[in-house]
Design an enzyme around this catalytic site. Structure first.
Site, PDB file in Angstrom:
ATOM      1  N   ASP A 246      36.256  35.730 -29.656  1.00 34.03           N
ATOM      2  CA  ASP A 246      34.831  36.004 -29.537  1.00 34.03           C
ATOM      3  C   ASP A 246      34.317  36.610 -30.846  1.00 34.03           C
ATOM      4  OD1 ASP A 246      32.315  36.838 -28.878  1.00 34.03           O
ATOM      5  OD2 ASP A 246      32.905  37.907 -27.058  1.00 34.03           O
TER       6      ASP A 246
ATOM      7  N   ASN B 168      27.195  31.568 -24.160  1.00 34.77           N
ATOM      8  CA  ASN B 168      26.630  30.254 -24.537  1.00 34.77           C
ATOM      9  C   ASN B 168      25.684  30.374 -25.739  1.00 34.77           C
ATOM     10  OD1 ASN B 168      24.614  27.606 -23.013  1.00 34.77           O
ATOM     11  ND2 ASN B 168      26.341  27.402 -24.374  1.00 34.77           N
TER      12      ASN B 168
ATOM     13  N   CYS C 210      31.778  29.281 -22.776  1.00 31.19           N
ATOM     14  CA  CYS C 210      32.211  30.603 -23.264  1.00 31.19           C
ATOM     15  C   CYS C 210      31.489  31.653 -22.424  1.00 31.19           C
ATOM     16  CB  CYS C 210      31.938  30.751 -24.759  1.00 31.19           C
ATOM     17  SG  CYS C 210      30.187  30.646 -25.212  1.00 31.19           S
TER      18      CYS C 210
ATOM     19  N   CYS D 182      27.337  31.526 -28.979  1.00 27.73           N
ATOM     20  CA  CYS D 182      28.194  31.508 -30.174  1.00 27.73           C
ATOM     21  C   CYS D 182      29.217  30.368 -30.120  1.00 27.73           C
ATOM     22  CB  CYS D 182      28.918  32.846 -30.355  1.00 27.73           C
ATOM     23  SG  CYS D 182      27.805  34.254 -30.571  1.00 27.73           S
ATOM     24  N   ARG D 183      30.284  30.560 -29.339  1.00 24.81           N
ATOM     25  CA  ARG D 183      31.405  29.610 -29.404  1.00 24.81           C
ATOM     26  C   ARG D 183      31.117  28.262 -28.758  1.00 24.81           C
ATOM     27  NH1 ARG D 183      35.467  33.688 -26.754  1.00 24.81           N
ATOM     28  NH2 ARG D 183      33.473  34.232 -25.781  1.00 24.81           N
ATOM     29  N   SER D 184      30.582  28.264 -27.519  1.00 23.68           N
ATOM     30  CA  SER D 184      30.437  26.957 -26.850  1.00 23.68           C
ATOM     31  C   SER D 184      29.367  26.057 -27.475  1.00 23.68           C
ATOM     32  CB  SER D 184      30.248  27.118 -25.334  1.00 23.68           C
ATOM     33  OG  SER D 184      29.091  27.844 -25.013  1.00 23.68           O
TER      34      SER D 184
HETATM   35  P1  4NP Z   1      29.899  33.660 -26.874  1.00 23.64           P
HETATM   36  O1  4NP Z   1      29.700  35.102 -27.553  1.00 23.64           O
HETATM   37  O2  4NP Z   1      30.550  33.921 -25.538  1.00 23.64           O
HETATM   38  O3  4NP Z   1      30.796  32.962 -27.823  1.00 23.64           O
HETATM   39  O4  4NP Z   1      28.513  33.051 -26.766  1.00 23.64           O
HETATM   40  C1  4NP Z   1      29.114  36.186 -26.909  1.00 23.64           C
HETATM   41  C2  4NP Z   1      27.745  36.237 -26.793  1.00 23.64           C
HETATM   42  C3  4NP Z   1      27.162  37.336 -26.179  1.00 23.64           C
HETATM   43  C4  4NP Z   1      27.953  38.359 -25.688  1.00 23.64           C
HETATM   44  C5  4NP Z   1      29.334  38.288 -25.804  1.00 23.64           C
HETATM   45  C6  4NP Z   1      29.903  37.198 -26.415  1.00 23.64           C
HETATM   46  N1  4NP Z   1      27.339  39.503 -25.108  1.00 23.64           N
HETATM   47  O5  4NP Z   1      28.076  40.446 -24.760  1.00 23.64           O
HETATM   48  O6  4NP Z   1      26.113  39.530 -24.927  1.00 23.64           O
END
Ligand code: 4NP
Length: 155
Positions: free
Chosen positions: A124, A12, A9, A14-16
């Site tokens: 997201d 790294n 994602c 939240c989703r992955s």
């Molecule tokens: P992820 O979520 O891609 O599912 O881990 C996010 C984590 C951090 C950010 C965006 C999405 N950020 O903008 O810092």
């Protein structure tokens, strides 16, 4: 050959990591031997544990992801893993850009593995509320289950 899957994602955190955890659980249930990891296309959160909301939803579903640490995708990942699975289209597009010429991994979108949900992103949840993380867990669980079943059938 033992399949190896890298979930990717943006951050790294939240989703992955949730996809990694859900897939590991599913593989265990199916007695599928597999290597699993996750990474982000972005580097902002490298070295950090998963977002507390991701840890909480995993815990509510019986999985502890607190020991995971964020890392960024690197060129060697495209040779080391048989499957690199993006959580959304932006990350899939970035993976296609980052892939070295000698990449061997098969790139896909997680929900492409789910009949009727091809092309859909796992949204997201980072800037949303806690409910978003329940939806993330539902989506990654469905995706992980389909992918694990496919790998077991070897197709
Ligand atoms: P992820 O979520 O891609 O599912 O881990 C996010 C984590 C951090 C950010 C965006 C999405 N950020 O903008 O810092």
């Amino acid at each position: 050959m033992i399949p190896s899957v890298l979930f990717v994602c943006l951050g790294n955190i939240c989703r992955s990591p949730l996809a990694e955890a859900a897939f590991r659980e599913e593989a265990r249930r199916l007695k599928l031997e597999v290597v699993v990891d996750s990474a982000g296309t972005g580097g902002w959160h490298v070295g950090e544990p998963p977002d507390p909301r991701a840890q909480a939803v995993a815990r509510r579903n019986g999985v502890d992801i607190s020991a995971l640490r964020a890392r960024q995708v690197k060129p060697a990942d495209f040779r080391r893993f048989t499957h690199v699975v993006a959580l959304d289209d932006d990350n899939l597009a970035n993976l296609r850009r980052l892939a070295p010429a000698d990449a061997t991994a098969e790139l896909s979108l997680l929900l492409d593995h789910v009949e009727g949900r091809e092309g859909q992103p796992v949204a997201d949840p980072y800037f949303g509320d806690d409910d978003g993380f329940d939806l993330t867990w539902t989506d990654v669980t469905v995706g992980a289950r389909s992918l694990a079943q496919k790998l077991r059938r070897n197709d």
